[in-house]
Design a protein around this motif. Structure first.
Motif, PDB file in Angstrom:
ATOM      1  N   MET A   1       4.714  11.457  23.311  1.00 50.32           N
ATOM      2  CA  MET A   1       4.959  12.182  24.561  1.00 50.32           C
ATOM      3  C   MET A   1       5.362  11.181  25.638  1.00 50.32           C
ATOM      4  SD  MET A   1       2.323  14.510  26.751  1.00 50.32           S
ATOM      5  CE  MET A   1       2.178  15.669  25.421  1.00 50.32           C
ATOM      6  N   LEU A   2       6.401  11.482  26.395  1.00 52.11           N
ATOM      7  CA  LEU A   2       6.857  10.613  27.466  1.00 52.11           C
ATOM      8  C   LEU A   2       5.952  10.749  28.685  1.00 52.11           C
ATOM      9  CD1 LEU A   2      10.701  11.135  27.465  1.00 52.11           C
ATOM     10  CD2 LEU A   2       9.511   9.021  26.953  1.00 52.11           C
ATOM     11  N   PRO A   3       5.747   9.662  29.435  1.00 49.54           N
ATOM     12  CA  PRO A   3       5.056   9.775  30.715  1.00 49.54           C
ATOM     13  C   PRO A   3       5.811  10.737  31.610  1.00 49.54           C
ATOM     14  CG  PRO A   3       5.306   7.468  30.056  1.00 49.54           C
ATOM     15  CD  PRO A   3       6.096   8.280  29.096  1.00 49.54           C
ATOM     16  N   SER A   4       5.104  11.336  32.593  1.00 53.46           N
ATOM     17  CA  SER A   4       5.715  12.373  33.426  1.00 53.46           C
ATOM     18  C   SER A   4       6.947  11.877  34.157  1.00 53.46           C
ATOM     19  CB  SER A   4       4.687  12.886  34.429  1.00 53.46           C
ATOM     20  OG  SER A   4       4.215  11.813  35.231  1.00 53.46           O
ATOM     21  N   MET A   5       6.951  10.597  34.592  1.00 48.41           N
ATOM     22  CA  MET A   5       8.102  10.094  35.344  1.00 48.41           C
ATOM     23  C   MET A   5       9.355  10.098  34.471  1.00 48.41           C
ATOM     24  SD  MET A   5       7.440   5.965  35.484  1.00 48.41           S
ATOM     25  CE  MET A   5       5.754   6.138  36.053  1.00 48.41           C
ATOM     26  N   TYR A   6       9.199   9.833  33.170  1.00 49.64           N
ATOM     27  CA  TYR A   6      10.360   9.788  32.297  1.00 49.64           C
ATOM     28  C   TYR A   6      10.813  11.188  31.906  1.00 49.64           C
ATOM     29  CZ  TYR A   6       9.105   4.903  32.209  1.00 49.64           C
ATOM     30  OH  TYR A   6       8.802   3.635  32.561  1.00 49.64           O
ATOM     31  N   ARG A   7       9.849  12.104  31.863  1.00 47.44           N
ATOM     32  CA  ARG A   7      10.252  13.497  31.625  1.00 47.44           C
ATOM     33  C   ARG A   7      11.093  13.978  32.799  1.00 47.44           C
ATOM     34  NH1 ARG A   7       4.882  14.094  29.855  1.00 47.44           N
ATOM     35  NH2 ARG A   7       4.288  15.342  31.664  1.00 47.44           N
ATOM     36  N   GLY A   8      10.693  13.579  34.029  1.00 51.24           N
ATOM     37  CA  GLY A   8      11.481  13.943  35.205  1.00 51.24           C
ATOM     38  C   GLY A   8      12.847  13.312  35.173  1.00 51.24           C
ATOM     39  N   LEU A   9      12.909  12.052  34.766  1.00 52.36           N
ATOM     40  CA  LEU A   9      14.194  11.357  34.653  1.00 52.36           C
ATOM     41  C   LEU A   9      15.087  12.054  33.647  1.00 52.36           C
ATOM     42  CD1 LEU A   9      16.006   8.950  35.259  1.00 52.36           C
ATOM     43  CD2 LEU A   9      14.725   7.621  33.563  1.00 52.36           C
ATOM     44  N   TRP A  10      14.492  12.492  32.560  1.00 51.60           N
ATOM     45  CA  TRP A  10      15.268  13.195  31.522  1.00 51.60           C
ATOM     46  C   TRP A  10      15.829  14.504  32.055  1.00 51.60           C
ATOM     47  CZ3 TRP A  10      17.295  11.693  27.168  1.00 51.60           C
ATOM     48  CH2 TRP A  10      17.695  12.631  26.235  1.00 51.60           C
ATOM     49  N   ARG A  11      14.969  15.272  32.773  1.00 58.08           N
ATOM     50  CA  ARG A  11      15.434  16.540  33.349  1.00 58.08           C
ATOM     51  C   ARG A  11      16.556  16.276  34.359  1.00 58.08           C
ATOM     52  NH1 ARG A  11       9.850  17.665  33.543  1.00 58.08           N
ATOM     53  NH2 ARG A  11       9.798  17.150  35.759  1.00 58.08           N
ATOM     54  N   ALA A  12      16.402  15.207  35.130  1.00 56.98           N
ATOM     55  CA  ALA A  12      17.420  14.880  36.128  1.00 56.98           C
ATOM     56  C   ALA A  12      18.748  14.580  35.458  1.00 56.98           C
ATOM     57  CB  ALA A  12      16.972  13.673  36.955  1.00 56.98           C
ATOM     58  N   ALA A  13      18.705  13.885  34.337  1.00 57.50           N
ATOM     59  CA  ALA A  13      19.945  13.598  33.606  1.00 57.50           C
ATOM     60  C   ALA A  13      20.603  14.885  33.150  1.00 57.50           C
ATOM     61  CB  ALA A  13      19.644  12.697  32.413  1.00 57.50           C
TER      62      ALA A  13
ATOM     63  N   ARG B   1       4.184   7.151  23.785  1.00 57.69           N
ATOM     64  CA  ARG B   1       3.660   6.664  25.051  1.00 57.69           C
ATOM     65  C   ARG B   1       4.132   5.235  25.277  1.00 57.69           C
ATOM     66  NH1 ARG B   1      -0.060  10.095  27.043  1.00 57.69           N
ATOM     67  NH2 ARG B   1      -0.956  11.619  25.621  1.00 57.69           N
ATOM     68  N   CYS B   2       4.699   4.971  26.456  1.00 59.20           N
ATOM     69  CA  CYS B   2       5.240   3.645  26.712  1.00 59.20           C
ATOM     70  C   CYS B   2       5.303   3.397  28.203  1.00 59.20           C
ATOM     71  CB  CYS B   2       6.640   3.505  26.100  1.00 59.20           C
ATOM     72  SG  CYS B   2       7.802   4.765  26.642  1.00 59.20           S
ATOM     73  N   GLY B   3       5.380   2.130  28.576  1.00 59.43           N
ATOM     74  CA  GLY B   3       5.474   1.766  29.980  1.00 59.43           C
ATOM     75  C   GLY B   3       6.900   1.699  30.469  1.00 59.43           C
ATOM     76  N   VAL B   4       7.845   1.559  29.557  1.00 56.82           N
ATOM     77  CA  VAL B   4       9.254   1.436  29.913  1.00 56.82           C
ATOM     78  C   VAL B   4      10.067   2.370  29.033  1.00 56.82           C
ATOM     79  CG1 VAL B   4      11.241  -0.120  30.036  1.00 56.82           C
ATOM     80  CG2 VAL B   4       8.966  -0.977  30.606  1.00 56.82           C
ATOM     81  N   ALA B   5      11.022   3.077  29.636  1.00 59.33           N
ATOM     82  CA  ALA B   5      11.923   3.934  28.868  1.00 59.33           C
ATOM     83  C   ALA B   5      13.355   3.588  29.223  1.00 59.33           C
ATOM     84  CB  ALA B   5      11.651   5.413  29.170  1.00 59.33           C
ATOM     85  N   VAL B   6      14.246   3.732  28.250  1.00 64.59           N
ATOM     86  CA  VAL B   6      15.664   3.459  28.461  1.00 64.59           C
ATOM     87  C   VAL B   6      16.448   4.733  28.161  1.00 64.59           C
ATOM     88  CG1 VAL B   6      17.665   2.106  27.750  1.00 64.59           C
ATOM     89  CG2 VAL B   6      15.409   1.027  27.839  1.00 64.59           C
ATOM     90  N   VAL B   7      17.186   5.218  29.152  1.00 67.52           N
ATOM     91  CA  VAL B   7      18.072   6.364  28.952  1.00 67.52           C
ATOM     92  C   VAL B   7      19.499   5.830  28.918  1.00 67.52           C
ATOM     93  CG1 VAL B   7      18.947   8.529  29.890  1.00 67.52           C
ATOM     94  CG2 VAL B   7      16.514   7.986  30.071  1.00 67.52           C
ATOM     95  N   ARG B   8      20.201   6.126  27.842  1.00 67.54           N
ATOM     96  CA  ARG B   8      21.548   5.613  27.653  1.00 67.54           C
ATOM     97  C   ARG B   8      22.549   6.744  27.812  1.00 67.54           C
ATOM     98  NH1 ARG B   8      23.603   2.693  22.059  1.00 67.54           N
ATOM     99  NH2 ARG B   8      25.740   2.214  22.712  1.00 67.54           N
ATOM    100  N   VAL B   9      23.591   6.510  28.597  1.00 69.21           N
ATOM    101  CA  VAL B   9      24.641   7.500  28.824  1.00 69.21           C
ATOM    102  C   VAL B   9      25.982   6.856  28.488  1.00 69.21           C
ATOM    103  CG1 VAL B   9      25.727   9.058  30.482  1.00 69.21           C
ATOM    104  CG2 VAL B   9      23.281   8.525  30.681  1.00 69.21           C
ATOM    105  N   SER B  10      26.822   7.575  27.753  1.00 70.80           N
ATOM    106  CA  SER B  10      28.142   7.055  27.404  1.00 70.80           C
ATOM    107  C   SER B  10      29.177   8.141  27.629  1.00 70.80           C
ATOM    108  CB  SER B  10      28.159   6.605  25.928  1.00 70.80           C
ATOM    109  OG  SER B  10      29.447   6.187  25.545  1.00 70.80           O
TER     110      SER B  10
ATOM    111  N   VAL C   1      11.952  10.949  44.405  1.00 74.83           N
ATOM    112  CA  VAL C   1      12.008   9.655  43.719  1.00 74.83           C
ATOM    113  C   VAL C   1      11.225   9.748  42.408  1.00 74.83           C
ATOM    114  CG1 VAL C   1      11.386   7.218  43.834  1.00 74.83           C
ATOM    115  CG2 VAL C   1      12.255   8.378  45.872  1.00 74.83           C
ATOM    116  N   LEU C   2      11.898   9.465  41.316  1.00 81.50           N
ATOM    117  CA  LEU C   2      11.269   9.538  39.997  1.00 81.50           C
ATOM    118  C   LEU C   2      10.674   8.197  39.578  1.00 81.50           C
ATOM    119  CD1 LEU C   2      14.105  11.563  38.220  1.00 81.50           C
ATOM    120  CD2 LEU C   2      11.956  12.461  39.122  1.00 81.50           C
ATOM    121  N   ASP C   3      11.385   7.124  39.914  1.00 82.13           N
ATOM    122  CA  ASP C   3      10.931   5.809  39.473  1.00 82.13           C
ATOM    123  C   ASP C   3      11.834   4.758  40.103  1.00 82.13           C
ATOM    124  OD1 ASP C   3       9.475   3.903  38.172  1.00 82.13           O
ATOM    125  OD2 ASP C   3      10.205   4.355  36.164  1.00 82.13           O
TER     126      ASP C   3
END
Length: 488
Positions: free
Chosen positions: A1-13, A54-63, A100-102
């Motif tokens: 499960m992603l931390p809430s901030m990364y779930r928000g980042l994902w929704r924002a994408a 669960r992680c402290g850092v997430a990477v979202v890649r867009v191409s 602000v998400l992160d």
């Protein structure tokens, strides 16, 4: 499960993608001059590249072309994009709510293709393959590297990802293309005296050499496949010998129920281990004995089935039941080994050191003098696999046993960094076996029907191409005209 901030980042994408509708802004289009037209119809994709969990850092890649839109909307960079390939620390916000998400690093790599959608599984790697940046075996090596759980698996995957295995198969493929081109040229042009008679002799030599190379490659005793999927190690023996105790000792947790009641274990209990960097799937099995109980009999049947499938069997014996005389003890152990072995095993392979290890358990119940005598004399008895004397109760002798076990597992897997690259997947083996059989067709029809012989080479090339992912008829024609200058 992603931390809430990364779930928000994902929704924002996702919101950004939907808002852009795949249409890049004009300033972005100006950076894409020179993009090949063959990529112009592809869509923009995005994915979480750092893996789930669960992680402290997430990477979202867009191409894709809407990458600039996403970057601008989510980082506030409305006037200009970051300098290419330069990390920039920015606040990342929801493009709709401006929340602000992160804060994170943003990297911009110019280049694009149109439309925007979530990336499918493995799509970034698939694009690299289709663009010729990775071969199919390298792609598989990348997948193995991602899923590697031990150091030896990582080394093997990294070696395959470097392209060494792919280069071997590409070299074979090139030789087969040349063979096929020469045979086809001989069939089509020999009557016009444009082809020399010695051409087929060269093909014969090449085919024989390739068969020899493939045969050596296939006779690898499945070392690479074992290393990739894990060595199957089975604990077997009579009831109450301490098999479940050995499993629990090795995995350092109560994975199996231990009881003084004989026949406690009735099903196969499995656990994955890392033995000195090598992956092992360890299985505890039901005690081997005749029983009127239907459930226990099924457990015994499954135990014998696992022994037949095992790469390595740890035969556990209660040392307290052995006589003090080493020769008599050796005789009893040989009989016990035969009772454990699959029925189809031949006497000459019964006690193969790379298939079986003898584990004499409960040595804490022996007088010290008797234990030392057994330890000293049983190692000198011929006809027995390596013998380890241990106590699961006190852990005495466990380190020596682990050294022997590690040596056996390493022998079964081999050193992933030395020697020629090995087969790592059953898929490779199946296609290579088909390739080898097709070359035998060439040999069979060489002097009977050259067209059928050529078909054998073509089938061999197709089978090899299924491993590398690349084979084409155009390359055959190139070789024909290059080597023979047909029509000048």
């Amino acid at each position: 499960m992603l931390p809430s901030m990364y779930r928000g980042l994902w929704r924002a994408a996702v919101h950004t993608l939907r808002a852009s509708k795949g249409n890049p802004p004009s300033r972005f289009l100006s950076t894409c001059n020179g993009v090949s037209s063959g990529l112009a119809d592809a869509e923009t994709i995005f994915a979480l590249s750092s893996g789930h969990g669960r992680c402290g850092v997430a990477v979202v890649r867009v191409s894709g072309p809407a990458s600039a839109t996403a970057l601008s909307c989510m980082t506030g960079l409305t006037r200009s994009l970051p300098a290419p390939r330069t990390a920039l620390l920015r606040s990342i916000t929801d493009p709709q709510s401006k929340e602000v998400l992160d804060r994170g690093l943003v990297l911009w790599f110019p280049g694009s293709v149109p439309g925007m959608r979530p990336a499918e599984a493995g799509e970034f790697t698939r694009r690299a393959f289709q663009a010729g940046k990775l071969g199919l075996t390298e792609v598989e090596g990348l997948g193995d590297l991602i899923h590697a759980e031990t150091e030896a698996q990582r080394r093997q995957a990294l070696r395959q990802m470097s392209g060494e295995l792919g280069r071997l198969y590409q070299d074979w493929s090139h030789k087969l293309k040349r063979c096929l081109a020469h045979v086809e040229a001989f069939i089509d042009f020999s009557e016009d005296e444009l082809i020399e008679d010695g051409v087929l002799n060269q093909v014969d030599r090449s085919v024989c050499d390739l068969q020899a190379e493939m045969e050596r490659h296939l006779k690898d005793e499945r070392r690479g496949e074992r290393l990739r999927s894990g060595v199957q190690v089975v604990i077997a023996g009579a009831t109450n010998a301490g098999k479940s105790s050995l499993l629990n000792t090795l995995c350092q947790r109560p994975a199996a129920i231990v009881s003084p009641i004989a026949g406690t274990t009735r099903d196969v209990v499995e656990t994955a281990l890392d033995i000195g960097g090598f992956p092992v799937l360890l299985s505890d099995t039901a005690g081997l004995r005749d029983s009127p109980d239907l459930v226990e009999r099924e457990g015994v049947r499954r135990a014998r089935e696992r022994v037949e499938q095992a790469d390595l069997t740890l035969v556990v014996v209660d040392s307290a039941h052995l006589p003090s005389d080493a020769q008599k003890a050796a005789t009893i152990l040989q009989g016990h080994l035969r009772s454990v072995l699959p029925t189809q095993e031949q006497p000459k392979t019964v006690f193969s050191a790379d298939r079986f290890l003898l584990v004499l358990n409960k040595t804490d119940l022996l007088p010290e003098e008797q234990r030392l005598k057994l330890h000293r004399e049983l190692r000198l008895v011929s006809g027995l696999p390596p013998v380890s004397l241990i106590s699961c109760h006190t852990n005495k002798g466990l380190q020596d046993f682990l050294t022997v076990l590690h040596s056996s597992v390493k022998t079964l897997c081999g050193d992933p960094l030395s020697g020629a690259p090995t087969l790592t997947q059953a898929r490779h083996r199946a296609h290579l076996q088909q390739c080898f059989a097709a070359l035998a067709q060439y040999q069979r029809y060489r002097d009977i029907d050259l067209a059928l012989a050529a078909e054998g080479v073509r089938l061999a090339l197709t089978s090899l191409g299924r491993i590398t992912g690349r084979v084409g008829a155009e390359e055959i024609l190139d070789i024909i005209f290059k080597d023979f200058c047909i029509g000048k």
